[in-house]
Each structure stands twice: as structure tokens, then as C-alpha cells.
Design a protein around this motif. Structure first.
Motif, short mmCIF file in Angstrom:
data_model
loop_
_atom_site.label_atom_id
_atom_site.label_comp_id
_atom_site.label_asym_id
_atom_site.label_seq_id
_atom_site.Cartn_x
_atom_site.Cartn_y
_atom_site.Cartn_z
N SER A 224 -16.75 12.71 -26.14
CA SER A 224 -17.29 13.82 -26.92
C SER A 224 -16.27 14.93 -27.18
CB SER A 224 -18.52 14.40 -26.22
OG SER A 224 -18.21 14.86 -24.92
N VAL A 225 -15.01 14.72 -26.80
CA VAL A 225 -13.98 15.73 -27.08
C VAL A 225 -13.71 15.74 -28.58
CG1 VAL A 225 -11.56 16.36 -26.74
CG2 VAL A 225 -12.94 15.56 -24.80
N ALA A 226 -13.91 16.88 -29.20
CA ALA A 226 -13.80 16.97 -30.66
C ALA A 226 -12.45 17.49 -31.13
CB ALA A 226 -14.92 17.87 -31.21
N ASN A 227 -11.65 18.05 -30.23
CA ASN A 227 -10.42 18.71 -30.65
C ASN A 227 -9.21 18.15 -29.92
OD1 ASN A 227 -11.70 20.76 -32.39
ND2 ASN A 227 -12.55 21.52 -30.46
N GLY A 228 -8.06 18.20 -30.58
CA GLY A 228 -6.81 17.79 -29.96
C GLY A 228 -6.23 16.54 -30.58
N VAL A 229 -4.89 16.54 -30.75
CA VAL A 229 -4.15 15.40 -31.29
C VAL A 229 -3.08 15.01 -30.28
CG1 VAL A 229 -2.50 14.71 -33.08
CG2 VAL A 229 -4.58 15.92 -33.72
N VAL A 230 -2.89 13.70 -30.09
CA VAL A 230 -1.95 13.17 -29.11
C VAL A 230 -0.72 12.61 -29.83
CG1 VAL A 230 -1.61 11.37 -27.36
CG2 VAL A 230 -3.74 12.65 -27.44
N GLY A 234 5.29 9.88 -27.77
CA GLY A 234 5.48 10.31 -26.39
C GLY A 234 4.79 9.40 -25.41
N ALA A 235 3.64 8.86 -25.79
CA ALA A 235 2.88 8.01 -24.88
C ALA A 235 3.62 6.73 -24.56
CB ALA A 235 1.51 7.70 -25.48
N GLN A 236 4.49 6.28 -25.48
CA GLN A 236 5.16 5.00 -25.26
C GLN A 236 6.16 5.06 -24.12
OE1 GLN A 236 6.04 2.42 -28.62
NE2 GLN A 236 5.61 4.14 -29.96
N ASN A 237 6.59 6.24 -23.71
CA ASN A 237 7.57 6.36 -22.64
C ASN A 237 6.97 6.83 -21.33
OD1 ASN A 237 9.72 5.67 -24.41
ND2 ASN A 237 9.67 7.75 -25.24
N GLN A 238 5.66 6.96 -21.28
CA GLN A 238 5.00 7.48 -20.08
C GLN A 238 4.86 6.38 -19.04
OE1 GLN A 238 4.46 10.60 -19.93
NE2 GLN A 238 3.35 10.82 -18.00
N GLN A 239 5.15 6.71 -17.78
CA GLN A 239 5.01 5.77 -16.68
C GLN A 239 3.87 6.20 -15.77
OE1 GLN A 239 8.76 3.98 -14.99
NE2 GLN A 239 9.62 5.92 -15.67
N GLY A 240 3.43 5.26 -14.93
CA GLY A 240 2.41 5.57 -13.95
C GLY A 240 1.15 4.75 -14.16
N THR A 241 0.06 5.20 -13.55
CA THR A 241 -1.20 4.49 -13.68
C THR A 241 -1.84 4.78 -15.04
OG1 THR A 241 -2.52 6.30 -12.76
CG2 THR A 241 -1.56 4.74 -11.19
N ILE A 242 -2.76 3.91 -15.43
CA ILE A 242 -3.47 4.13 -16.68
C ILE A 242 -4.27 5.43 -16.60
CG2 ILE A 242 -5.27 3.24 -18.21
CD1 ILE A 242 -2.63 1.75 -18.40
N HIS A 243 -4.86 5.70 -15.44
CA HIS A 243 -5.59 6.96 -15.29
C HIS A 243 -4.66 8.15 -15.44
CE1 HIS A 243 -7.34 10.40 -13.07
NE2 HIS A 243 -8.45 10.00 -13.67
N GLY A 244 -3.47 8.06 -14.85
CA GLY A 244 -2.51 9.15 -14.98
C GLY A 244 -2.08 9.35 -16.43
N LEU A 245 -1.91 8.25 -17.15
CA LEU A 245 -1.54 8.32 -18.57
C LEU A 245 -2.62 9.02 -19.38
CD1 LEU A 245 0.45 7.05 -20.85
CD2 LEU A 245 -1.35 5.34 -21.06
N GLY A 250 -4.67 13.46 -22.15
CA GLY A 250 -6.02 13.89 -22.48
C GLY A 250 -6.31 15.33 -22.11
N ASP A 251 -5.28 16.06 -21.62
CA ASP A 251 -5.48 17.46 -21.19
C ASP A 251 -6.63 17.56 -20.19
OD1 ASP A 251 -3.36 18.54 -22.50
OD2 ASP A 251 -4.51 19.65 -24.00
N VAL A 252 -6.63 16.63 -19.23
CA VAL A 252 -7.69 16.61 -18.22
C VAL A 252 -7.36 17.62 -17.13
CG1 VAL A 252 -8.80 15.19 -16.44
CG2 VAL A 252 -8.30 14.23 -18.70
N GLY A 253 -8.34 18.38 -16.73
CA GLY A 253 -8.16 19.39 -15.70
C GLY A 253 -8.58 20.75 -16.22
N ALA A 254 -7.68 21.43 -16.88
CA ALA A 254 -7.97 22.77 -17.37
C ALA A 254 -8.97 22.77 -18.52
CB ALA A 254 -6.68 23.46 -17.82
N TRP A 255 -8.99 21.67 -19.30
CA TRP A 255 -9.83 21.67 -20.50
C TRP A 255 -10.84 20.53 -20.57
CZ3 TRP A 255 -4.43 22.37 -20.80
CH2 TRP A 255 -4.03 23.69 -21.05
N ASN A 256 -10.50 19.37 -20.05
CA ASN A 256 -11.38 18.21 -20.22
C ASN A 256 -11.63 17.50 -18.89
OD1 ASN A 256 -11.42 18.53 -23.10
ND2 ASN A 256 -9.41 17.54 -23.20
N GLU A 257 -12.67 16.67 -18.88
CA GLU A 257 -12.99 15.81 -17.74
C GLU A 257 -12.87 14.35 -18.16
OE1 GLU A 257 -16.28 18.50 -15.28
OE2 GLU A 257 -16.97 16.95 -16.68
#
Length: 494
Positions: A224-230, A234-245, A250-257
Motif C-alpha cells: 500500500s506504499v503509494a510514494n517513492g521511486v527506486v 543501484g539495486a543490481q550491486n546490492q549484497q546481503g539477504t533479500i530482506h536486507g535488500l 524500501g525505506d523501511v524503518g523511518a517511513w515504511n514497514e
């Protein structure tokens, strides 16, 4: 004088579904016929007796929920063969946990089946044997695991010399092709989450589950997040878990869940704006859900512990957009904020005054851009660069305003825990209103820990945030309306 005693009959059911159909020990040595094949079910509900215990924990702030089940080591019978649960259940077998704090004649959902509490996978099994104080042997089996959030923690992308760990995930999603450029340079945040779930997580879950499994083989989406562009590049070079990605972009924490929730019709990946409210009860983000609080009467509260403090006070707010700092003069524009300093410096605001709390900085980062941003690359034509620059400044200012609104009154807000009689309608990510007489306090529930002890009770411990009890106290009237009197009004033991 007749006394009416309310009876509670907790209805808890636990079923294991075999996903590990072991045929051999090492690929050659065959196993006994006692070993169960895939899709066989083990109903552990009859094992929930004396000496047993079920604990389930879930939070919207954690990648995965967890559970632990301890049962007496009663043999499982297959014809003339008997075996301990310890010898039948393996890691990555599937489990379904259902719960209802049932009342006589209750009609919550399906009357013959309690609502779903959690689906998940087994992570570990242990067998515990000891001699009791009475000289009798005591044997129990403990099984523990996580919900389906376990999957986006074990799915990882690592770039190693000459090899990409997790490349099988990448190749299933054109956006992440090792040497590709993706099909477009930017996506909305909701599109990004949706594509990753559909193209990476769903194939993994489907391949994990046995054929004809009665359990979910794909994730549903509640986005239901209506705002924001990714920035896809940049995503192609990100490492780590899928959740971390997903959390990072996804701006999770300060703005989204971002979390996974078990529902009757399947497993849902929930991506939504933080449903936080200001001290007046209004939602802070216009696209967030306005959740209706669930009432909990004082008679159902076993313990309530809340507190306030100044440890989360902030009065200087700064939000960066690192992905734009090398392609634009964003930093220079931000430092020219002097025309509107009150959007950054709240040192004179009553509830965060520097006079009392000193200067306290809260710095956040957004990895997204405004809705009208079509590229985050450098070298754009002057007119397009100027338009994007203005859009990004508006985006950063809006992001900072949300952080300010979410934190400027922290010194007033309560947090703590409440231990209650279990209520199947209370889940992480909901609001509860604890009613005591004519006084009530509303809290946001970020986590729920369930504890079922056979023959003793079924309880939940709620992790609470952003409570408005103190605000209601300092604004309440005098006399019978005073909080101390209001809390006791209508209570038999008041």
C-alpha cells in the motif's frame, strides 16, 4: 448468592507437514520405513499436555517471527512401529499453528477450526531427558523454528571473485542480471517489492514445497506504499539477504514497514507506510492506514508496565539522499535551508527544547526519489536536471517532515508491555485501547509474544509504543474526571 464464573477454553492446534522426504542417509544408505515421506502430517495437538509449552513471537520490526514447542516425548505409532518425534521431524519441515482463546459458544471465524496464528519452518529439534525429583524419568522434545520470514533471511546475494553466490536468484529476475541493465532505470517502491517477491521469493518457495502440498507455495502481496521511486541500477550491486535488500531500498524503518503475515488465505508480504499517529490521533502519513483500535478491558489485563523518558528526544533533524549526492548539488541545496530553519531545528519546540534536553540530532537516509523521478543517473540535460533537482529537494523535505512529526513529541509518548489473556484479533501492527473504568489509553502494538501452558492458560505479551495515556492524564478534567478516579469508576475492585 450465585456467582457467575467465566470459563475460558483455549483452542490451540499444531500440525507438522513433512517437506523433507528422506529416502537415504547419504544418497546411498536407505533409511527405515519409519521415516515419513513428504506431505505426511503429524498432528501434535494431542501431545500438548502436562510438561508441554508453546511460545510464538512476532514483530513488525523483525525479518521473521519465531516459535518454540515443547511436548512430552510420547512415541508416535505407525502400525506396530513406534518412534520419538525427535526421530521423525527434520529442519525445514513445515508447521501450522492455530489459536483461539475460545469461549463457550464463540463464533470467531470457523467454529470448527481456530484462526491461523503462524505458518513456518522447523529450524531445530532437541530431545531432553532427565530424572525428576520423584525418581521418575522425564523426557521431552523441543521443536523450534521461524515463520516464512526465514526464507528471505536465508536467500542471500554475495559477489565473490569469479562467482556470485545466489546467482540462481538473480537470473530469475531480469532487473538483477549480473551483466544486464534491467528493463528500465527506475521503478516505484511498490513495483520493486512486488517484482522481487514474484520473481525471486515465489519460485524459491514453490521449489521448496513438495508437489500437491496443501500449504502455500507462493506469497500474496499487501502493498500500500503509494510514494517513492527506486533506482534499479543501484539495486543490481546490492549484497546481503533479500530482506536486507528490500528494507534498504524500501525505506523501511523511518517511513515504511515490511513483514510477513500469516492469514487464512495464505502468506502475505506486507509493505505499508508506518501507521503512526500524532498526539492528536491523526495519521502522520496521508497514504498510511487509519487502523481502528482493538478494545482490551481491564479484566483481561494481567500486567501493564509503561514508561516515558527523554532517551528518544530529538530536536535537530537531517535527512540525506545519498544516491543523489554524486549526481546533483543536493547537499548545497540542503545547506541553504536557512530560509526555513524550523523544519530542521526544533530546539525551541516545547517537547524537545534544547534548553532542557540539549542538542540531539536524528539523521536519516532515504534511498528513494520522488514519484516524478524517471532516472537517477548523472549527465542529464540541463532542463531535466533542474526539474529532477527540484523534485528531489521536495522529496527530502517531505521525508524529513514525516520524521519530525513522528518524533518531536516522543517525550510524551508511553511505551512498555502488557500481558493479557490471549486475544486472537490482536496482532503485530495493530492498535489496542486498554480500557480501565472510564479511562483508556491507546497504543501501537509492534510485537506479540504468545505463551500457552497446558492446564494453566493462554497469554499474550504485547510490546507497546506511542501510548497516549500521559497525554490524556494531563488534559483530563478535575474531580470525578481526574484520571485516578476515572480508572476506578465501574470497577468492582476499584
Amino acid at each position: 448468592m450465585a456467582t457467575n464464573v467465566q470459563l475460558y477454553v483455549p483452542d490451540v492446534r499444531v500440525v507438522v507437514f513433512k517437506t523433507i522426504g528422506r529416502q537415504t542417509v547419504d544418497g546411498q544408505t536407505p533409511v527405515s520405513q519409519r521415516v515419513l515421506d513428504t506431505n505426511r502430517t503429524i498432528d501434535l495437538t494431542p501431545w500438548l499436555g502436562e510438561g508441554g509449552r508453546l511460545c510464538v513471537s512476532k514483530s513488525v520490526r523483525e525479518p521473521a517471527g519465531g516459535w518454540s514447542l515443547t511436548v512430552p516425548d510420547k512415541p508416535y505409532a505407525q502400525g506396530n512401529s513406534f518412534e520419538s518425534m525427535y526421530g521423525l521431524i527434520e529442519p525445514m519441515d513445515f508447521i501450522e499453528i492455530r489459536m483461539r482463546h475460545n469461549l463457550p459458544g464463540a463464533s470467531t471465524g470457523n467454529p470448527t477450526k481456530p484462526p491461523i496464528l503462524m505458518r513456518g519452518f522447523v529450524s531445530g529439534i532437541s530431545r531432553n531427558e532427565a530424572m525428576g525429583n520423584d525418581g521418575k524419568p522425564m523426557r521431552t522434545v523441543t521443536i523450534n523454528g521461524q515463520d516464512l520470514g526465514k526464507l528471505w533471511q536465508i536467500m542471500q546475494i554475495k559477489y565473490m571473485p569469479g562467482y556470485v553466490v545466489g546467482e540462481n536468484y538473480l537470473s530469475s529476475f531480469r532487473l538483477f542480471e549480473r551483466f544486464g541493465l534491467g528493463f528500465k532505470t527506475s521503478m516505484t517502491a511498490s513495483e520493486f517489492i512486488t517484482e522481487v517477491v514474484k520473481s525471486i521469493m515465489n519460485p524459491f518457495l514453490s521449489s521448496l514445497m513438495p508437489p500437491n502440498s496443501p500449504n502455500p507455495t507462493a506469497f500474496n502481496l499487501d502493498v500500500s506504499v503509494a510514494n517513492g521511486v527506486v533506482d534499479v541500477g543501484g539495486a543490481q550491486n546490492q549484497q546481503g539477504t533479500i530482506h536486507g535488500l528490500l528494507s534498504y531500498f524500501g525505506d523501511v524503518g523511518a517511513w515504511n514497514e515490511l513483514y510477513i503475515e500469516s492469514r487464512e488465505d495464505g502468506e502475505y508480504v506486507v509493505y505499508r507506510p508506518n501507521p503512526l499517529r500524532d498526539i492528536n490521533g491523526n495519521v502522520i502519513q496521508p497514504d498510511s492506514l487509519n487502523l481502528t483500535p482493538i478494545d482490551i478491558d481491564a479484566k483481561d489485563v494481567i500486567a501493564l508496565n509503561v514508561s516515558r523518558g527523554d532517551e528518544n528526544v530529538s530536536n535537530y533533524y537531517w535527512t540525506r539522499a545519498p544516491r543523489f549526492e554524486l549526481v546533483d548539488n543536493i547537499v548545497s541545496q540542503q545547506f541553504a535551508i536557512g530560509a526555513d530553519p524550523e523544519s530542521v531545528d526544533l530546539g525551541h519546540y516545547t517537547n524537545s527544547a534544547a534548553q532542557f534536553y540539549g542538542v540531539r540530532m536524528l539523521e536519516t537516509e532515504t534511498q528513494q526519489g520522488g514519484n516524478d523521478v524517471t532516472t537517477m543517473s548523472s549527465g542529464q540535460p540541463a532542463a531535466q536536471q533542474a526539474t529532477r533537482s527540484a523534485s528531489m529537494m521536495n522529496w527530502i523535505n517531505n521525508r524529513r517532515a514525516i520524521v519530525v512529526a513522528s518524533n518531536k513529541d516522543n517525550v510524551l509518548l508511553e511505551r512498555g508491555t502488557a500481558r493479557i489473556r490471549a486475544n486472537e484479533t490482536v496482532k503485530p501492527g495493530s492498535y489496542v485501547r486498554i480500557v480501565r473504568g472510564s479511562f483508556s489509553s491507546t497504543f501501537y502494538v509492534v510485537g506479540v509474544d504468545l505463551d500457552f501452558i497446558p492446564y494453566q492458560g493462554l497469554f499474550q505479551t504485547l510490546t507497546l509504543e506511542r501510548g497516549d495515556g500521559f497525554i490524556k492524564r494531563v488534559t483530563a478534567g478535575a474531580g470525578v474526571q481526574s484520571p485516578a478516579n476515572a480508572e476506578k469508576s465501574g470497577l468492582a475492585n476499584g
